[in-house]
Design an enzyme around this catalytic site. Structure first.
Site, mmCIF file in Angstrom:
data_model
loop_
_atom_site.group_PDB
_atom_site.id
_atom_site.type_symbol
_atom_site.label_atom_id
_atom_site.label_comp_id
_atom_site.label_asym_id
_atom_site.label_seq_id
_atom_site.Cartn_x
_atom_site.Cartn_y
_atom_site.Cartn_z
ATOM 1 N N LYS A 111 0.859 -1.187 0.000
ATOM 2 C CA LYS A 111 0.000 0.000 0.000
ATOM 3 C C LYS A 111 0.891 1.230 0.000
ATOM 4 C CE LYS A 111 -1.195 1.337 4.006
ATOM 5 N NZ LYS A 111 -0.388 2.595 4.125
ATOM 6 N N ALA A 153 6.658 -3.263 9.643
ATOM 7 C CA ALA A 153 6.539 -1.947 10.293
ATOM 8 C C ALA A 153 7.171 -0.871 9.422
ATOM 9 C CB ALA A 153 7.181 -1.971 11.681
ATOM 10 N N ILE A 171 3.892 0.502 4.471
ATOM 11 C CA ILE A 171 3.340 0.115 3.167
ATOM 12 C C ILE A 171 2.333 -1.034 3.301
ATOM 13 C CG2 ILE A 171 5.145 1.022 1.672
ATOM 14 C CD1 ILE A 171 6.491 -1.697 1.696
ATOM 15 N N GLY A 172 1.594 -1.031 4.386
ATOM 16 C CA GLY A 172 0.501 -2.004 4.501
ATOM 17 C C GLY A 172 0.847 -3.191 5.357
ATOM 18 N N GLY A 174 1.144 -5.969 7.629
ATOM 19 C CA GLY A 174 0.168 -6.845 8.267
ATOM 20 C C GLY A 174 -1.258 -6.537 7.861
ATOM 21 N N ASP A 202 -6.156 0.344 8.738
ATOM 22 C CA ASP A 202 -5.721 0.287 7.341
ATOM 23 C C ASP A 202 -6.291 -0.910 6.585
ATOM 24 O OD1 ASP A 202 -4.250 2.568 7.636
ATOM 25 O OD2 ASP A 202 -2.282 1.603 7.534
#
Length: 297
Positions: free
Chosen positions: A20, A111, A114-115, A117, A152
């Site tokens: 993401k 972490a 960019i998404g 997890g 998210d």
């Protein structure tokens, strides 16, 4: 009972959990419960983690990939939380949701803004809805489940260019967004999202304005990521990464999400590929990847 009378799927089901990319992220307020309000332009890459789902005699979650050592396959993994939450939802409505073996190939840094997890959890919901043939469940229920897993997860479940607002759950598709050739860069230093938000000088910042939808680069350049400054205090390499991407020809650079991944938009995919090759050779201990984002539809 199966979804719409369908049989459970016996063959393995696979899903991509794409990276993401927050092309812009404005923090516009804060709710009484502490959640920050955002307005974010979001798109998704053609690279990410890969998940495989198959029926099994007991639930299993196995891991592989370059970033698997950074996570565990325990009940707190967002993949396990998505599996368990979806099972409870389906069984309450009379669907079968038998044991499943899930394999997560962890290709994206952990972490990293960019998404990660959240993308994995969204891919789990998509994959298990297919494996368990549960297409008859209401979209609203699935979206509510996604939000309960993480702010998210709804945008990752949508998996298309959009503007996310509220705490991330209000989604407006951006059908005119083009593809972007892009390089991703991360110094492989994990960063705590709550700590980044805690360093915000203000949670009341101006909202998004898309000045010219025909000129995306100009519109994006006029936007911001309000978390980039606070994140850079924790990981100074963020500024260095943006400078490196610009030096290799990126027409726009910015941090994604709460960091520390930065992106550079390039004129073409070969230009992005070349930049990544040069940067990876110069910084072998950092993460670099070239990609192309999806277009709005």
């Amino acid at each position: 009972m199966h979804g719409s009378g369908a049989e459970l799927v016996n063959l393995p089901v696979t899903e991509l959990a794409p990276a993401k990319i927050n092309l812009a992220l404005h923090v516009t307020g804060q709710r009484p419960d502490g959640y920050h309000l955002i307005e974010s332009i979001v798109t998704f890459a053609d690279i990410g983690d890969h998940l495989t789902f198959s029926l099994a005699d007991e639930d299993r979650l196995s891991l592989s990939g370059p970033f698997a050592p950074a996570i565990t396959g325990g009940p707190d993994n967002l993949v396990a939380r998505a599996r368990d939450g979806l099972r409870r939802l389906l069984q309450a409505r009379g669907f079968e949701a038998p044991a499943v073996a899930i394999h997560l190939e962890k290709n994206l840094p952990v972490a990293s803004g960019i998404g990660g997890g959240s993308a994995d959890a969204a891919a789990t919901l998509r994959g298990l809805l297919r494996l368990w043939s549960a297409g008859g469940v209401g979209t609203d229920e699935i979206e509510a489940l996604a939000l309960s897993i993480g702010a998210d997860v709804p945008m990752c479940l949508a998996g298309r260019p959009l503007i996310a607002s509220g705490i991330g759950e209000k989604l407006s598709p951006l059908t005119a967004m083009p593809r972007f050739a892009m390089a991703l860069a991360n110094p492989l230093r994990g960063i705590s999202t709550p700590e980044v938000f805690s360093r915000l000088a203000s949670s009341q910042n101006p909202g998004l304005v898309l000045n010219d939808p025909c000129d995306w680069i100009s519109s994006l350049a006029a936007a911001r990521n309000d978390l980039q400054g606070p994140a850079s205090e924790l990981v100074p390499e963020i500024g260095e990464l943006c400078d490196l991407l610009r030096s290799r020809g990126a027409v726009l650079t910015r941090m994604s999400g709460s960091g520390a991944t930065c992106f550079g938009i390039f004129d073409s995919r070969p230009s992005a590929d070349h930049a990544v090759g040069m940067l990876q050779a110069a910084m072998p201990d950092w993460y670099f990847a070239s990609t192309e984002t999806i277009a709005g539809s």
